[in-house]
Motif scaffolding. Sequence first.
Motif, PDB file in Angstrom:
ATOM      1  N   MET A  66       0.827  -1.190   0.000  1.00  0.00           N
ATOM      2  CA  MET A  66       0.000   0.000   0.000  1.00  0.00           C
ATOM      3  C   MET A  66       0.875   1.258   0.000  1.00  0.00           C
ATOM      4  SD  MET A  66      -3.225  -0.736  -0.067  1.00  0.00           S
ATOM      5  CE  MET A  66      -4.195  -2.238   0.055  1.00  0.00           C
ATOM      6  N   LYS A  67       0.406   2.276  -0.674  1.00  0.00           N
ATOM      7  CA  LYS A  67       1.103   3.554  -0.643  1.00  0.00           C
ATOM      8  C   LYS A  67       1.025   4.129   0.768  1.00  0.00           C
ATOM      9  CE  LYS A  67      -0.037   4.755  -5.428  1.00  0.00           C
ATOM     10  NZ  LYS A  67      -0.831   5.663  -6.296  1.00  0.00           N
ATOM     11  N   GLU A 127      -9.136   5.204  -7.769  1.00  0.00           N
ATOM     12  CA  GLU A 127      -8.438   5.745  -8.947  1.00  0.00           C
ATOM     13  C   GLU A 127      -7.857   7.122  -8.660  1.00  0.00           C
ATOM     14  OE1 GLU A 127     -11.417   5.498 -11.965  1.00  0.00           O
ATOM     15  OE2 GLU A 127     -11.000   3.388 -12.430  1.00  0.00           O
ATOM     16  N   ALA A 128      -8.467   7.838  -7.721  1.00  0.00           N
ATOM     17  CA  ALA A 128      -7.943   9.148  -7.321  1.00  0.00           C
ATOM     18  C   ALA A 128      -6.863   9.018  -6.242  1.00  0.00           C
ATOM     19  CB  ALA A 128      -9.082  10.028  -6.807  1.00  0.00           C
ATOM     20  N   GLY A 129      -6.581   7.772  -5.823  1.00  0.00           N
ATOM     21  CA  GLY A 129      -5.522   7.532  -4.852  1.00  0.00           C
ATOM     22  C   GLY A 129      -5.887   7.856  -3.418  1.00  0.00           C
ATOM     23  N   LYS A 130      -7.199   7.801  -3.096  1.00  0.00           N
ATOM     24  CA  LYS A 130      -7.624   8.207  -1.758  1.00  0.00           C
ATOM     25  C   LYS A 130      -8.190   7.012  -0.977  1.00  0.00           C
ATOM     26  CE  LYS A 130      -8.213  12.918  -3.268  1.00  0.00           C
ATOM     27  NZ  LYS A 130      -8.999  14.170  -3.286  1.00  0.00           N
ATOM     28  N   PRO A 131      -7.787   6.853   0.295  1.00  0.00           N
ATOM     29  CA  PRO A 131      -8.299   5.759   1.129  1.00  0.00           C
ATOM     30  C   PRO A 131      -9.818   5.783   1.198  1.00  0.00           C
ATOM     31  CG  PRO A 131      -6.476   6.869   2.210  1.00  0.00           C
ATOM     32  CD  PRO A 131      -6.820   7.699   1.010  1.00  0.00           C
ATOM     33  N   VAL A 132     -10.398   4.593   1.357  1.00  0.00           N
ATOM     34  CA  VAL A 132     -11.858   4.447   1.312  1.00  0.00           C
ATOM     35  C   VAL A 132     -12.369   3.828   2.609  1.00  0.00           C
ATOM     36  CG1 VAL A 132     -13.795   3.355   0.124  1.00  0.00           C
ATOM     37  CG2 VAL A 132     -11.810   4.143  -1.195  1.00  0.00           C
ATOM     38  N   TYR A 133     -13.384   4.464   3.166  1.00  0.00           N
ATOM     39  CA  TYR A 133     -14.159   3.915   4.288  1.00  0.00           C
ATOM     40  C   TYR A 133     -15.588   3.803   3.788  1.00  0.00           C
ATOM     41  CZ  TYR A 133     -16.325   3.815   8.999  1.00  0.00           C
ATOM     42  OH  TYR A 133     -17.052   3.488  10.122  1.00  0.00           O
ATOM     43  N   VAL A 134     -16.129   2.582   3.742  1.00  0.00           N
ATOM     44  CA  VAL A 134     -17.426   2.350   3.110  1.00  0.00           C
ATOM     45  C   VAL A 134     -18.413   1.776   4.111  1.00  0.00           C
ATOM     46  CG1 VAL A 134     -16.787   0.045   2.285  1.00  0.00           C
ATOM     47  CG2 VAL A 134     -18.564   1.335   1.092  1.00  0.00           C
ATOM     48  N   HIS A 150      -4.683   0.214  -6.995  1.00  0.00           N
ATOM     49  CA  HIS A 150      -4.257   1.606  -6.819  1.00  0.00           C
ATOM     50  C   HIS A 150      -3.588   1.842  -5.470  1.00  0.00           C
ATOM     51  CE1 HIS A 150      -6.124   2.952 -10.560  1.00  0.00           C
ATOM     52  NE2 HIS A 150      -7.134   2.161 -10.264  1.00  0.00           N
ATOM     53  N   GLU A 151      -3.354   0.739  -4.737  1.00  0.00           N
ATOM     54  CA  GLU A 151      -2.590   0.772  -3.482  1.00  0.00           C
ATOM     55  C   GLU A 151      -3.181   1.725  -2.454  1.00  0.00           C
ATOM     56  OE1 GLU A 151       1.327   1.555  -5.407  1.00  0.00           O
ATOM     57  OE2 GLU A 151       1.878  -0.364  -4.511  1.00  0.00           O
ATOM     58  N   VAL A 152      -4.504   1.657  -2.294  1.00  0.00           N
ATOM     59  CA  VAL A 152      -5.159   2.455  -1.256  1.00  0.00           C
ATOM     60  C   VAL A 152      -5.857   1.509  -0.280  1.00  0.00           C
ATOM     61  CG1 VAL A 152      -5.503   4.427  -2.786  1.00  0.00           C
ATOM     62  CG2 VAL A 152      -7.328   2.739  -2.542  1.00  0.00           C
ATOM     63  N   PRO A 153      -5.875   1.828   1.006  1.00  0.00           N
ATOM     64  CA  PRO A 153      -6.551   0.972   1.992  1.00  0.00           C
ATOM     65  C   PRO A 153      -8.063   1.069   1.870  1.00  0.00           C
ATOM     66  CG  PRO A 153      -5.635   2.913   3.057  1.00  0.00           C
ATOM     67  CD  PRO A 153      -5.171   2.957   1.631  1.00  0.00           C
ATOM     68  N   LEU A 154      -8.721  -0.017   2.254  1.00  0.00           N
ATOM     69  CA  LEU A 154     -10.177  -0.104   2.201  1.00  0.00           C
ATOM     70  C   LEU A 154     -10.679  -0.579   3.565  1.00  0.00           C
ATOM     71  CD1 LEU A 154     -12.920  -0.211   0.679  1.00  0.00           C
ATOM     72  CD2 LEU A 154     -12.278  -2.500  -0.111  1.00  0.00           C
ATOM     73  N   PHE A 155     -11.551   0.227   4.166  1.00  0.00           N
ATOM     74  CA  PHE A 155     -12.121  -0.078   5.466  1.00  0.00           C
ATOM     75  C   PHE A 155     -13.648  -0.156   5.351  1.00  0.00           C
ATOM     76  CE2 PHE A 155      -8.415   2.758   6.020  1.00  0.00           C
ATOM     77  CZ  PHE A 155      -7.548   1.894   6.671  1.00  0.00           C
ATOM     78  N   LEU A 162      -4.017   5.183   9.186  1.00  0.00           N
ATOM     79  CA  LEU A 162      -3.551   6.052   8.106  1.00  0.00           C
ATOM     80  C   LEU A 162      -2.334   6.871   8.540  1.00  0.00           C
ATOM     81  CD1 LEU A 162      -6.942   7.289   6.594  1.00  0.00           C
ATOM     82  CD2 LEU A 162      -5.384   5.569   5.663  1.00  0.00           C
ATOM     83  N   LEU A 163      -2.297   7.256   9.815  1.00  0.00           N
ATOM     84  CA  LEU A 163      -1.185   8.071  10.308  1.00  0.00           C
ATOM     85  C   LEU A 163      -0.027   7.222  10.826  1.00  0.00           C
ATOM     86  CD1 LEU A 163      -3.155  10.939  12.097  1.00  0.00           C
ATOM     87  CD2 LEU A 163      -2.224  10.887   9.769  1.00  0.00           C
ATOM     88  N   GLY A 164      -0.180   5.888  10.754  1.00  0.00           N
ATOM     89  CA  GLY A 164       0.948   5.003  11.011  1.00  0.00           C
ATOM     90  C   GLY A 164       1.166   4.540  12.429  1.00  0.00           C
ATOM     91  N   HIS A 165       0.149   4.636  13.312  1.00  0.00           N
ATOM     92  CA  HIS A 165       0.376   4.205  14.694  1.00  0.00           C
ATOM     93  C   HIS A 165      -0.735   3.303  15.241  1.00  0.00           C
ATOM     94  CE1 HIS A 165      -2.620   7.117  16.150  1.00  0.00           C
ATOM     95  NE2 HIS A 165      -2.058   8.011  15.348  1.00  0.00           N
ATOM     96  N   ASP A 166      -1.570   2.725  14.376  1.00  0.00           N
ATOM     97  CA  ASP A 166      -2.659   1.874  14.827  1.00  0.00           C
ATOM     98  C   ASP A 166      -3.015   0.914  13.696  1.00  0.00           C
ATOM     99  OD1 ASP A 166      -4.697   0.783  16.327  1.00  0.00           O
ATOM    100  OD2 ASP A 166      -5.843   2.628  16.540  1.00  0.00           O
ATOM    101  N   GLN A 167      -3.969   0.027  13.950  1.00  0.00           N
ATOM    102  CA  GLN A 167      -4.448  -0.896  12.928  1.00  0.00           C
ATOM    103  C   GLN A 167      -5.958  -1.030  13.069  1.00  0.00           C
ATOM    104  OE1 GLN A 167      -2.410  -4.645  12.808  1.00  0.00           O
ATOM    105  NE2 GLN A 167      -3.520  -5.376  11.018  1.00  0.00           N
ATOM    106  N   CYS A 168      -6.667  -0.843  11.970  1.00  0.00           N
ATOM    107  CA  CYS A 168      -8.121  -0.933  11.990  1.00  0.00           C
ATOM    108  C   CYS A 168      -8.554  -2.401  11.926  1.00  0.00           C
ATOM    109  CB  CYS A 168      -8.723  -0.156  10.826  1.00  0.00           C
ATOM    110  SG  CYS A 168     -10.522  -0.257  10.750  1.00  0.00           S
ATOM    111  N   PRO A 169      -9.501  -2.821  12.780  1.00  0.00           N
ATOM    112  CA  PRO A 169      -9.922  -4.229  12.777  1.00  0.00           C
ATOM    113  C   PRO A 169     -10.940  -4.581  11.703  1.00  0.00           C
ATOM    114  CG  PRO A 169     -11.092  -3.039  14.493  1.00  0.00           C
ATOM    115  CD  PRO A 169     -10.102  -2.066  13.890  1.00  0.00           C
TER     116      PRO A 169
END
Length: 333
Positions: A1-2, A93-100, A121-126, A305-312
């Motif tokens: 992931m980017k 496609e716009a390179g932005k993380p997605v929360y759905v 596109h190397e974006v995270p999906l939550f 996203l800020l690099g100090h946690d992990q979403c379950p």
Amino acid sequence: MKKFTGSEVRWGVLGVGNVCELKSAPAMNHIPHSKLVAVMRRDEAKVKDYAARHGIDKWYTSAQDLIHDPVVNAIYIATPPNAHLELTRMAAEAGKPVYVEKPMARNHAECLEMISVCEKHEVPLFVAYYRRALPHFVKIKQLMDEGEIGEIRTVHINLKQVLEPEIIAKLENNWRINPEIAGGGYFFDLASHQLDLLDFFFGKIIHASGFSSNQAQAYPAEDIVVGSFVFENGVLGTGNWCFSTSASAEIDEVIIDGAKGQIRFATFGKGEFTLIKDHEAPINYQVDLPKHIQQPLIQHIVGELLGHDQCPSTGESGARANWVMDQLVKSNV
């Protein structure tokens, strides 16, 4: 992931309907290094009203315009499920993380497409299965992991609701019982939370089968589902869902049986559950729920996203709930 390069998550929300009034979007402004900066809805009057009431400067009637706003660096998709795949594709496609929102899509195949486009596109999906982060469900998992009720044997879901007159009266405006929009009926809307929560507790369901029917014929979707399932760790489960029951039969209960005890809770109730251990008095737990019910999960997303946690709750885990639901409704009678 980017790598997410911003020092602040600046949210843009697609579809500011009821779920965004209290449950989700307002929480984005109560989390450090997180801010809701733009909202979108096709109805101009409604999106302007939402923006004014919630103190948001930017509003759009076009999803594309919001997604390509350079200030926005993360997208929350709060529309009905039929739009999730296309909007996820646009955001990725716009390179932005997605929360759905949940359910992740109308079926498992659409979920897989969403995962694929985000990976490309190397974006995270939550996914908004926020019960994974609510304190009383986290506590239940902790108690089971610590062996408080022994080795887990079975889990049983029992959810029955009355067919309210207003559901029929507002049939044309209720997307939750329109399979073309929602994938199914209230089973897809509510059981998805339960099945995802059990995935959080016990891991992946590897076998599932069931029967579904539209017994009351009040709307186009199924109104009753029964089924059984097997988790990868060997736990066995059953589910019984009915959305056209009598008032006397209404129930929301999940029972987890272990070798040394039992845990009971309501999926959609207060932050309560009961621990029953062999030869001991039952213990009733009560945990206060957050004002904005999705805030704990969104906080995990911001932290990841800020690099100090992990979403379950990820695209991978969210897709598994859709797979199980597809299996349970496959045999329509």
